[in-house]
Scaffold this motif. Structure first.
Motif, PDB file in Angstrom:
ATOM      1  N   GLN A  40      13.372   7.655   5.358  1.00  0.00           N
ATOM      2  CA  GLN A  40      14.597   8.111   4.689  1.00  0.00           C
ATOM      3  C   GLN A  40      14.971   9.387   4.296  1.00  0.00           C
ATOM      4  OE1 GLN A  40      16.727   5.744   1.601  1.00  0.00           O
ATOM      5  NE2 GLN A  40      18.483   5.438   2.764  1.00  0.00           N
ATOM      6  N   GLY A  41      15.328  10.292   5.051  1.00  0.00           N
ATOM      7  CA  GLY A  41      15.526  11.916   4.497  1.00  0.00           C
ATOM      8  C   GLY A  41      13.993  12.310   4.294  1.00  0.00           C
ATOM      9  N   MET A  42      13.754  12.889   2.989  1.00  0.00           N
ATOM     10  CA  MET A  42      12.445  13.467   2.968  1.00  0.00           C
ATOM     11  C   MET A  42      11.283  12.444   2.433  1.00  0.00           C
ATOM     12  SD  MET A  42      12.762  16.375   3.907  1.00  0.00           S
ATOM     13  CE  MET A  42      11.338  17.352   3.162  1.00  0.00           C
ATOM     14  N   ARG A  43      12.007  11.295   2.289  1.00  0.00           N
ATOM     15  CA  ARG A  43      10.909  10.072   1.877  1.00  0.00           C
ATOM     16  C   ARG A  43      10.267   9.289   2.730  1.00  0.00           C
ATOM     17  NH1 ARG A  43      10.877   9.478  -3.795  1.00  0.00           N
ATOM     18  NH2 ARG A  43      12.718  10.728  -4.914  1.00  0.00           N
ATOM     19  N   SER A  44       9.129   9.001   2.635  1.00  0.00           N
ATOM     20  CA  SER A  44       8.419   7.896   3.632  1.00  0.00           C
ATOM     21  C   SER A  44       7.442   7.251   2.792  1.00  0.00           C
ATOM     22  CB  SER A  44       8.242   8.581   4.958  1.00  0.00           C
ATOM     23  OG  SER A  44       6.941   9.562   4.284  1.00  0.00           O
ATOM     24  N   GLY A  45       6.995   6.044   3.690  1.00  0.00           N
ATOM     25  CA  GLY A  45       5.884   5.471   3.076  1.00  0.00           C
ATOM     26  C   GLY A  45       5.172   4.575   4.220  1.00  0.00           C
ATOM     27  N   VAL A  46       4.027   4.088   3.814  1.00  0.00           N
ATOM     28  CA  VAL A  46       3.514   3.367   5.174  1.00  0.00           C
ATOM     29  C   VAL A  46       2.402   2.463   4.566  1.00  0.00           C
ATOM     30  CG1 VAL A  46       1.443   5.158   5.400  1.00  0.00           C
ATOM     31  CG2 VAL A  46       2.066   3.460   7.263  1.00  0.00           C
ATOM     32  N   PHE A  47       2.384   1.128   4.990  1.00  0.00           N
ATOM     33  CA  PHE A  47       1.558  -0.017   4.696  1.00  0.00           C
ATOM     34  C   PHE A  47       0.676  -0.281   6.063  1.00  0.00           C
ATOM     35  CE2 PHE A  47       3.778  -2.138   0.990  1.00  0.00           C
ATOM     36  CZ  PHE A  47       2.847  -1.425   0.230  1.00  0.00           C
ATOM     37  N   LEU A  48      -0.417  -0.226   5.847  1.00  0.00           N
ATOM     38  CA  LEU A  48      -1.392  -1.050   7.307  1.00  0.00           C
ATOM     39  C   LEU A  48      -1.171  -2.299   7.390  1.00  0.00           C
ATOM     40  CD1 LEU A  48      -4.663   1.044   6.027  1.00  0.00           C
ATOM     41  CD2 LEU A  48      -3.208   1.669   8.023  1.00  0.00           C
ATOM     42  N   PRO A  49      -1.436  -2.764   8.653  1.00  0.00           N
ATOM     43  CA  PRO A  49      -1.311  -4.235   8.895  1.00  0.00           C
ATOM     44  C   PRO A  49      -1.863  -5.211   8.104  1.00  0.00           C
ATOM     45  CG  PRO A  49      -1.826  -3.046  10.884  1.00  0.00           C
ATOM     46  CD  PRO A  49      -2.178  -2.053   9.759  1.00  0.00           C
ATOM     47  N   GLN A  50      -3.106  -4.769   7.512  1.00  0.00           N
ATOM     48  CA  GLN A  50      -3.995  -5.734   6.558  1.00  0.00           C
ATOM     49  C   GLN A  50      -3.230  -5.983   5.225  1.00  0.00           C
ATOM     50  OE1 GLN A  50      -4.880  -2.823   8.215  1.00  0.00           O
ATOM     51  NE2 GLN A  50      -6.577  -2.113   7.168  1.00  0.00           N
ATOM     52  N   VAL A  51      -2.462  -4.946   4.887  1.00  0.00           N
ATOM     53  CA  VAL A  51      -1.789  -5.262   3.686  1.00  0.00           C
ATOM     54  C   VAL A  51      -1.105  -6.676   3.314  1.00  0.00           C
ATOM     55  CG1 VAL A  51      -0.015  -4.274   1.914  1.00  0.00           C
ATOM     56  CG2 VAL A  51      -1.588  -2.792   3.200  1.00  0.00           C
ATOM     57  N   ALA A  52      -0.326  -6.931   4.445  1.00  0.00           N
ATOM     58  CA  ALA A  52       0.411  -8.425   4.243  1.00  0.00           C
ATOM     59  C   ALA A  52      -0.661  -9.427   4.011  1.00  0.00           C
ATOM     60  CB  ALA A  52       1.116  -8.524   5.541  1.00  0.00           C
ATOM     61  N   THR A  53      -1.670  -9.439   4.750  1.00  0.00           N
ATOM     62  CA  THR A  53      -2.309 -10.571   4.810  1.00  0.00           C
ATOM     63  C   THR A  53      -3.491 -10.603   3.551  1.00  0.00           C
ATOM     64  OG1 THR A  53      -3.984  -9.453   6.409  1.00  0.00           O
ATOM     65  CG2 THR A  53      -2.606 -10.890   7.506  1.00  0.00           C
ATOM     66  N   ASP A  54      -3.823  -9.362   3.380  1.00  0.00           N
ATOM     67  CA  ASP A  54      -4.748  -9.208   1.982  1.00  0.00           C
ATOM     68  C   ASP A  54      -4.038  -9.892   0.919  1.00  0.00           C
ATOM     69  OD1 ASP A  54      -6.728  -8.195   3.636  1.00  0.00           O
ATOM     70  OD2 ASP A  54      -6.719  -6.139   2.909  1.00  0.00           O
ATOM     71  N   ASN A  55      -2.856  -9.482   0.811  1.00  0.00           N
ATOM     72  CA  ASN A  55      -1.781  -9.800  -0.268  1.00  0.00           C
ATOM     73  C   ASN A  55      -1.452 -11.043  -0.261  1.00  0.00           C
ATOM     74  OD1 ASN A  55      -2.137  -7.353  -2.411  1.00  0.00           O
ATOM     75  ND2 ASN A  55      -1.786  -6.247  -0.436  1.00  0.00           N
ATOM     76  N   ASN A  56      -1.139 -11.768   1.033  1.00  0.00           N
ATOM     77  CA  ASN A  56      -0.534 -12.871   1.182  1.00  0.00           C
ATOM     78  C   ASN A  56       0.940 -12.862   1.172  1.00  0.00           C
ATOM     79  OD1 ASN A  56      -0.350 -15.747   2.059  1.00  0.00           O
ATOM     80  ND2 ASN A  56      -0.653 -16.489  -0.077  1.00  0.00           N
ATOM     81  N   TRP A  57       1.521 -11.640   1.543  1.00  0.00           N
ATOM     82  CA  TRP A  57       2.938 -11.347   1.415  1.00  0.00           C
ATOM     83  C   TRP A  57       3.784 -11.856   2.502  1.00  0.00           C
ATOM     84  CZ3 TRP A  57       2.366  -5.579  -0.275  1.00  0.00           C
ATOM     85  CH2 TRP A  57       1.962  -5.266  -1.507  1.00  0.00           C
ATOM     86  N   ASP A  58       5.041 -12.383   2.251  1.00  0.00           N
ATOM     87  CA  ASP A  58       5.881 -12.460   3.532  1.00  0.00           C
ATOM     88  C   ASP A  58       6.647 -11.190   3.707  1.00  0.00           C
ATOM     89  OD1 ASP A  58       7.788 -12.109   1.359  1.00  0.00           O
ATOM     90  OD2 ASP A  58       8.583 -14.177   1.067  1.00  0.00           O
ATOM     91  N   ILE A  59       7.571 -11.097   4.686  1.00  0.00           N
ATOM     92  CA  ILE A  59       8.192 -10.218   5.205  1.00  0.00           C
ATOM     93  C   ILE A  59       9.095  -9.245   3.886  1.00  0.00           C
ATOM     94  CG2 ILE A  59      10.118 -11.255   6.068  1.00  0.00           C
ATOM     95  CD1 ILE A  59       8.463  -8.025   7.347  1.00  0.00           C
ATOM     96  N   ASN A  60       9.719 -10.190   3.062  1.00  0.00           N
ATOM     97  CA  ASN A  60      10.638  -9.492   2.155  1.00  0.00           C
ATOM     98  C   ASN A  60       9.607  -8.720   1.137  1.00  0.00           C
ATOM     99  OD1 ASN A  60      13.258 -10.513   2.532  1.00  0.00           O
ATOM    100  ND2 ASN A  60      12.125 -12.460   2.794  1.00  0.00           N
ATOM    101  N   ARG A  61       8.583  -9.518   0.778  1.00  0.00           N
ATOM    102  CA  ARG A  61       7.580  -8.553  -0.435  1.00  0.00           C
ATOM    103  C   ARG A  61       6.966  -7.652   0.370  1.00  0.00           C
ATOM    104  NH1 ARG A  61       4.276 -10.288  -4.691  1.00  0.00           N
ATOM    105  NH2 ARG A  61       3.767  -8.613  -5.821  1.00  0.00           N
TER     106      ARG A  61
END
Length: 509
Positions: free
Chosen positions: A455-476
């Motif tokens: 968004q504009g000049m801001r950006s961020g990235v998560f690798l695929p394994q971040v969700a599984t390593d932390n047991n996060w759902d899509i919202n988290r």
């Protein structure tokens, strides 16, 4: 007396008015409540009921499972270094073609497939164009299979000749008969059912282009549902069908088309067609050629005469598989080991003496311009992680070397790695696919997709394994990406002015 009646009438009318006002208030209240329900609850569940259960295959779930298992028990899985990407399967009654189809179906056992694109030519409804079943479920005696509505919608929007026509699917058996076989060997897959209306010989090009465009980095399987020759003698069927099969095995659509044309010109007695799903076959051949499925195998061939011992008016059946490099497995074992060696030795050398070692690179894949992340962990905890996407001039092995230095010394969340830490470090490399922009966050598949948000000049990235390593759902997962990585509002991913990109990664440590 008259006044008495007037008084009664007044109270009667007043009661009616009060009742009407109360009913109106209740309706309005319920409408407001209904409008607040999630979309999934508010929508009516659309189910395409089985049309040929009890005729083409058993309607009893237990009998159906037993029938399919008897077919599968007679088939061996073919060993290959490649991954199955497509099939050509017959679609007659199970007593005729079920065994032949099972030779292809068995090859899917143990596979993980997100979406199966089922393609056929209409037997009952002739129309001009291509019909894609857009949403809901296909039901069989073995349960419901969900439509991949996101992919279906993208294919429909790709060309005006592609649309949804209910009648094309209601009574059609060509796709339905494949589903119980698939349900018996696969779990948790979606489908996109597609029917050709037999109105144009070139529609297959349009559909193939749409499929290739909208399935990049998506784990899909293509199935062309088609029988071969119809109604020649048993001997003539075998001769003609083997010619058709040989043309398919070349992988060249023109070879297939020319073979069918020549067979028509031969005047074979009682032959009405040599492939009832010609457009489906051409689509699968065309799309998979562009998707680099360069290995094609014949699993089995038979005709109805072979099954029920008759010499006249038979139908031909074949099962053919298309294979390509394993999706997501960009590198082999030696290449992965080499990149891990580069990451470890680069960090060690840079930390100890500020020098960057040179490496001898023999693999062509490591010289390709691919993105990568290098992740460092100390005693299981993150110690640094930095990467880059799709470099235009830097080869993969150099990207890993550069990102290893950055992860060890330039990750703002951690101090630079010190010499006394080196013995405690573990290394992980993620080789990345290209970024693909998506219009709907619901296309994100947790554990499979990495996500970049902008968004504009801001950006961020998560690798695929971040969700599984932390047991996060899509919202988290998305909330932490927005707030932690991009410095944006926690729910920014739901805003239309935010760009979302997905990618896949081959991860090894």
């Amino acid at each position: 007396m008259k006044k008495k009646y007037l008084k009664i009438s007044f109270w009667f009318l007043l009661i009616i008015v009060i009742c009407l006002l109360w009913l109106s208030w209740q309706v309005k209240k319920n409408q407001q409540l209904y409008s607040l329900l999630p979309i999934e609850q508010a929508q009516v569940k659309i189910i395409r009921s089985p049309a040929v259960a009890g005729t083409f295959y058993p309607s009893s779930p237990s009998v159906l499972k037993n029938t399919i298992n008897q077919f599968l028990d007679k088939v061996q899985i073919i060993e290959t270094d490649n991954q199955i990407m497509g099939l050509i399967l017959p679609h007659a009654g199970y007593q005729y073609s079920g065994q032949v189809a099972s030779y292809g179906i068995k090859q899917l056992a143990g596979q993980s497939i997100d979406t199966i694109i089922l393609i056929g030519n209409s037997h009952y409804d002739r129309f001009d164009g291509i019909s894609v079943y857009e949403q809901g479920y296909y039901k069989t005696p073995l349960g419901e299979v969900k439509i991949d509505s996101v992919l279906a919608s993208k294919i429909i929007n790709a060309n005006k000749r592609i649309f949804f026509r209910t009648k094309a699917h209601e009574q059609e058996h060509g796709l339905e008969v494949e589903l119980p076989l698939l349900q018996q060997v696969l779990d948790n897959f979606k489908i996109v059912p597609i029917m050709f209306g037999n109105g144009s010989d070139d529609d297959y090009k349009i559909l193939a282009e749409a499929i290739v465009k909208h399935t990049a980095n998506k784990n899909v399987l293509l199935i062309a549902s088609s029988d071969l020759s119809h109604y020649p003698s048993r001997n003539h069927a075998r001769i003609a069908d083997l010619k058709t099969i040989d043309s398919i095995l070349t992988g060249e659509v023109d070879q297939f088309k020319n073979t069918i044309l020549k067979l028509k010109q031969e005047g074979i007695p009682n032959a009405s067609t040599f492939a009832c799903g010609q457009d489906a076959i051409k689509t699968v051949m065309q799309a998979l050629k562009q998707m680099n499925a360069n290995e094609i195998k014949l699993f089995n061939y038979a005709n109805s005469g072979d099954v029920i011992e008759t010499e006249q008016k038979v139908v031909g059946y074949t099962s053919i598989g298309f294979f390509g490099a394993r999706r997501g497995d960009l590198l082999n074992k030696l290449e992965k080991e080499k990149l891990l060696q580069i990451a470890k030795q680069t960090i060690t050398s840079h930390v100890l003496n500020k020098k960057i070692p040179e490496f001898e690179i023999n693999s062509g894949k490591l010289k390709e311009n691919l993105g990568a992340f290098v992740t460092i962990r100390k005693q299981g905890r993150l110690r640094g992680c930095i990467g880059r996407f799709s470099p235009t001039t830097v080869p993969l092995h150099q990207v890993v070397s550069e990102m290893a230095i950055s992860a060890s010394s330039n990750d703002s969340r951690f101090p630079p790695v010190q010499p006394n830490e080196l013995a405690e470090l573990d290394y992980e490399v993620s080789v990345l696919s290209n970024l693909i922009k998506i219009d709907d966050w619901q296309e994100i598949e947790l554990g499979k997709h990495g996500v970049q948000i902008r968004q504009g000049m801001r950006s961020g990235v998560f690798l695929p394994q971040v969700a599984t390593d932390n047991n996060w759902d899509i919202n988290r997962f998305m909330g932490e990406l927005c707030s932690q990585k991009a410095g944006l509002a926690y729910d920014c991913w739901k805003n239309n002015n935010v760009e979302i990109y997905v990618f896949t990664a081959q991860v090894f440590e």
